[in-house]
Design a protein around this motif. Sequence first.
Motif, PDB file in Angstrom:
ATOM      1  N   THR A  36       0.857  -1.181   0.000  1.00  0.00           N
ATOM      2  CA  THR A  36       0.000   0.000   0.000  1.00  0.00           C
ATOM      3  C   THR A  36       0.894   1.231   0.000  1.00  0.00           C
ATOM      4  O   THR A  36       1.798   1.347   0.827  1.00  0.00           O
ATOM      5  CB  THR A  36      -0.917   0.022   1.239  1.00  0.00           C
ATOM      6  OG1 THR A  36      -1.669  -1.193   1.275  1.00  0.00           O
ATOM      7  CG2 THR A  36      -1.856   1.208   1.191  1.00  0.00           C
ATOM      8  N   LEU A  37       0.652   2.124  -0.954  1.00  0.00           N
ATOM      9  CA  LEU A  37       1.380   3.389  -1.039  1.00  0.00           C
ATOM     10  C   LEU A  37       0.449   4.485  -0.545  1.00  0.00           C
ATOM     11  O   LEU A  37      -0.719   4.543  -0.942  1.00  0.00           O
ATOM     12  CB  LEU A  37       1.803   3.675  -2.480  1.00  0.00           C
ATOM     13  CG  LEU A  37       2.625   2.594  -3.171  1.00  0.00           C
ATOM     14  CD1 LEU A  37       2.946   3.007  -4.597  1.00  0.00           C
ATOM     15  CD2 LEU A  37       3.893   2.288  -2.400  1.00  0.00           C
ATOM     16  N   MET A  38       0.959   5.375   0.314  1.00  0.00           N
ATOM     17  CA  MET A  38       0.128   6.433   0.882  1.00  0.00           C
ATOM     18  C   MET A  38       0.962   7.661   1.218  1.00  0.00           C
ATOM     19  O   MET A  38       2.180   7.598   1.228  1.00  0.00           O
ATOM     20  CB  MET A  38      -0.599   5.914   2.120  1.00  0.00           C
ATOM     21  CG  MET A  38       0.311   5.402   3.220  1.00  0.00           C
ATOM     22  SD  MET A  38      -0.601   4.493   4.447  1.00  0.00           S
ATOM     23  CE  MET A  38       0.189   2.903   4.294  1.00  0.00           C
ATOM     24  N   ARG A  39       0.272   8.740   1.477  1.00  0.00           N
ATOM     25  CA  ARG A  39       0.867  10.017   1.901  1.00  0.00           C
ATOM     26  C   ARG A  39       1.980  10.503   0.974  1.00  0.00           C
ATOM     27  O   ARG A  39       3.135  10.635   1.385  1.00  0.00           O
ATOM     28  CB  ARG A  39       1.349   9.933   3.341  1.00  0.00           C
ATOM     29  CG  ARG A  39       0.235   9.721   4.345  1.00  0.00           C
ATOM     30  CD  ARG A  39       0.711   9.773   5.773  1.00  0.00           C
ATOM     31  NE  ARG A  39       1.462   8.619   6.204  1.00  0.00           N
ATOM     32  CZ  ARG A  39       0.942   7.495   6.675  1.00  0.00           C
ATOM     33  NH1 ARG A  39      -0.345   7.359   6.771  1.00  0.00           N
ATOM     34  NH2 ARG A  39       1.715   6.509   7.057  1.00  0.00           N
ATOM     35  N   GLY A  83       7.912   1.461   5.454  1.00  0.00           N
ATOM     36  CA  GLY A  83       9.078   2.060   4.831  1.00  0.00           C
ATOM     37  C   GLY A  83       8.671   3.227   3.956  1.00  0.00           C
ATOM     38  O   GLY A  83       7.609   3.820   4.135  1.00  0.00           O
ATOM     39  N   SER A  84       9.512   3.521   2.990  1.00  0.00           N
ATOM     40  CA  SER A  84       9.236   4.631   2.075  1.00  0.00           C
ATOM     41  C   SER A  84       9.808   4.311   0.706  1.00  0.00           C
ATOM     42  O   SER A  84      10.677   3.449   0.560  1.00  0.00           O
ATOM     43  CB  SER A  84       9.818   5.939   2.606  1.00  0.00           C
ATOM     44  OG  SER A  84      11.221   5.845   2.682  1.00  0.00           O
ATOM     45  N   MET A  85       9.311   5.034  -0.267  1.00  0.00           N
ATOM     46  CA  MET A  85       9.752   4.863  -1.642  1.00  0.00           C
ATOM     47  C   MET A  85       9.852   6.262  -2.250  1.00  0.00           C
ATOM     48  O   MET A  85       8.995   7.110  -2.002  1.00  0.00           O
ATOM     49  CB  MET A  85       8.716   4.017  -2.387  1.00  0.00           C
ATOM     50  CG  MET A  85       9.013   3.811  -3.839  1.00  0.00           C
ATOM     51  SD  MET A  85       7.880   2.602  -4.578  1.00  0.00           S
ATOM     52  CE  MET A  85       6.415   3.585  -4.786  1.00  0.00           C
ATOM     53  N   THR A  86      10.887   6.491  -3.019  1.00  0.00           N
ATOM     54  CA  THR A  86      11.058   7.777  -3.683  1.00  0.00           C
ATOM     55  C   THR A  86      11.144   7.557  -5.186  1.00  0.00           C
ATOM     56  O   THR A  86      11.914   6.731  -5.659  1.00  0.00           O
ATOM     57  CB  THR A  86      12.335   8.493  -3.195  1.00  0.00           C
ATOM     58  OG1 THR A  86      12.276   8.618  -1.772  1.00  0.00           O
ATOM     59  CG2 THR A  86      12.464   9.870  -3.812  1.00  0.00           C
ATOM     60  N   ASN A 106      11.233   7.359 -12.588  1.00  0.00           N
ATOM     61  CA  ASN A 106      12.248   6.413 -12.134  1.00  0.00           C
ATOM     62  C   ASN A 106      12.026   6.101 -10.670  1.00  0.00           C
ATOM     63  O   ASN A 106      11.661   6.989  -9.893  1.00  0.00           O
ATOM     64  CB  ASN A 106      13.662   7.000 -12.258  1.00  0.00           C
ATOM     65  CG  ASN A 106      14.072   7.209 -13.681  1.00  0.00           C
ATOM     66  OD1 ASN A 106      13.743   6.426 -14.566  1.00  0.00           O
ATOM     67  ND2 ASN A 106      14.791   8.285 -13.920  1.00  0.00           N
ATOM     68  N   LEU A 107      12.284   4.870 -10.294  1.00  0.00           N
ATOM     69  CA  LEU A 107      12.293   4.502  -8.890  1.00  0.00           C
ATOM     70  C   LEU A 107      13.694   4.813  -8.373  1.00  0.00           C
ATOM     71  O   LEU A 107      14.667   4.217  -8.816  1.00  0.00           O
ATOM     72  CB  LEU A 107      11.965   3.017  -8.729  1.00  0.00           C
ATOM     73  CG  LEU A 107      12.021   2.474  -7.315  1.00  0.00           C
ATOM     74  CD1 LEU A 107      10.966   3.134  -6.441  1.00  0.00           C
ATOM     75  CD2 LEU A 107      11.845   0.971  -7.328  1.00  0.00           C
ATOM     76  N   ASP A 108      13.801   5.778  -7.477  1.00  0.00           N
ATOM     77  CA  ASP A 108      15.108   6.194  -6.966  1.00  0.00           C
ATOM     78  C   ASP A 108      15.526   5.409  -5.722  1.00  0.00           C
ATOM     79  O   ASP A 108      16.703   5.136  -5.524  1.00  0.00           O
ATOM     80  CB  ASP A 108      15.104   7.687  -6.639  1.00  0.00           C
ATOM     81  CG  ASP A 108      14.890   8.530  -7.875  1.00  0.00           C
ATOM     82  OD1 ASP A 108      15.251   8.091  -8.983  1.00  0.00           O
ATOM     83  OD2 ASP A 108      14.329   9.639  -7.746  1.00  0.00           O
ATOM     84  N   LEU A 123       9.786  -6.677  -4.076  1.00  0.00           N
ATOM     85  CA  LEU A 123       9.188  -5.389  -3.735  1.00  0.00           C
ATOM     86  C   LEU A 123       9.719  -4.287  -4.642  1.00  0.00           C
ATOM     87  O   LEU A 123       8.958  -3.449  -5.116  1.00  0.00           O
ATOM     88  CB  LEU A 123       9.454  -5.043  -2.270  1.00  0.00           C
ATOM     89  CG  LEU A 123       8.941  -3.667  -1.840  1.00  0.00           C
ATOM     90  CD1 LEU A 123       7.421  -3.605  -1.951  1.00  0.00           C
ATOM     91  CD2 LEU A 123       9.394  -3.345  -0.438  1.00  0.00           C
ATOM     92  N   ALA A 124      11.026  -4.261  -4.898  1.00  0.00           N
ATOM     93  CA  ALA A 124      11.606  -3.235  -5.763  1.00  0.00           C
ATOM     94  C   ALA A 124      11.010  -3.302  -7.164  1.00  0.00           C
ATOM     95  O   ALA A 124      10.685  -2.278  -7.769  1.00  0.00           O
ATOM     96  CB  ALA A 124      13.120  -3.374  -5.812  1.00  0.00           C
ATOM     97  N   LYS A 125      10.836  -4.505  -7.689  1.00  0.00           N
ATOM     98  CA  LYS A 125      10.250  -4.667  -9.015  1.00  0.00           C
ATOM     99  C   LYS A 125       8.797  -4.201  -9.028  1.00  0.00           C
ATOM    100  O   LYS A 125       8.373  -3.481  -9.933  1.00  0.00           O
ATOM    101  CB  LYS A 125      10.334  -6.131  -9.447  1.00  0.00           C
ATOM    102  CG  LYS A 125       9.800  -6.390 -10.830  1.00  0.00           C
ATOM    103  CD  LYS A 125       9.948  -7.838 -11.225  1.00  0.00           C
ATOM    104  CE  LYS A 125       9.366  -8.064 -12.615  1.00  0.00           C
ATOM    105  NZ  LYS A 125       9.428  -9.470 -13.006  1.00  0.00           N
ATOM    106  N   ALA A 126       8.038  -4.591  -8.022  1.00  0.00           N
ATOM    107  CA  ALA A 126       6.631  -4.180  -7.941  1.00  0.00           C
ATOM    108  C   ALA A 126       6.508  -2.670  -7.760  1.00  0.00           C
ATOM    109  O   ALA A 126       5.645  -2.030  -8.370  1.00  0.00           O
ATOM    110  CB  ALA A 126       5.941  -4.904  -6.795  1.00  0.00           C
ATOM    111  N   ALA A 127       7.379  -2.077  -6.949  1.00  0.00           N
ATOM    112  CA  ALA A 127       7.342  -0.636  -6.729  1.00  0.00           C
ATOM    113  C   ALA A 127       7.659   0.121  -8.011  1.00  0.00           C
ATOM    114  O   ALA A 127       7.047   1.149  -8.310  1.00  0.00           O
ATOM    115  CB  ALA A 127       8.324  -0.252  -5.625  1.00  0.00           C
TER     116      ALA A 127
END
Length: 174
Positions: A36-39, A83-86, A106-108, A123-127
Amino acid sequence: MPFFGRQLSVPYTDLNERIAQRFPMERNIADLLTVTLMRPVVTPVLANVARGQEAAAARLSVMVDVQVKLPSLLNNSQRYLWGSMTLSGKPRYDSKSKAVMLVEANLDRVRVDNMPDALSALLAKAASQLAKEYLDDKPIYALNAAQVGRLGLDAGTSSLSFTVLADRLIVARQ
């Protein structure tokens, strides 16, 4: 018309309000985990350019909080990791929708606390796929009729320049 009449100043708070409308978003991955991605928070990617070098293309960054729901195989309970994703992308104007979009997303960075190594690559691939699906070529800011008029845009105009500042995005007609 003076130069300043052909530009808009868009605070990141406005971008954050508009992009937040698409969140939270959830994706089940391989029937193993739910992400789940949020905020979301839009921030500038400020490039340091030395004198005499060409300026880097304007980029915006979107940081989102990540919740990963892992099933427990032992007792039918679920475990949550945080966690977080940028992500980052280039702002571009789409004349058909009269909106600013992020392109070339791009996924940084992906960071999830206590993530088992076996699931990190998944997870990295899905993100990365989520980034492309939900941010690449999607509007982050729609121009209203007054803003279109102020910039002097018509149906065929698609060349706007973007300047990324610490507190706002400057949109200007070239």
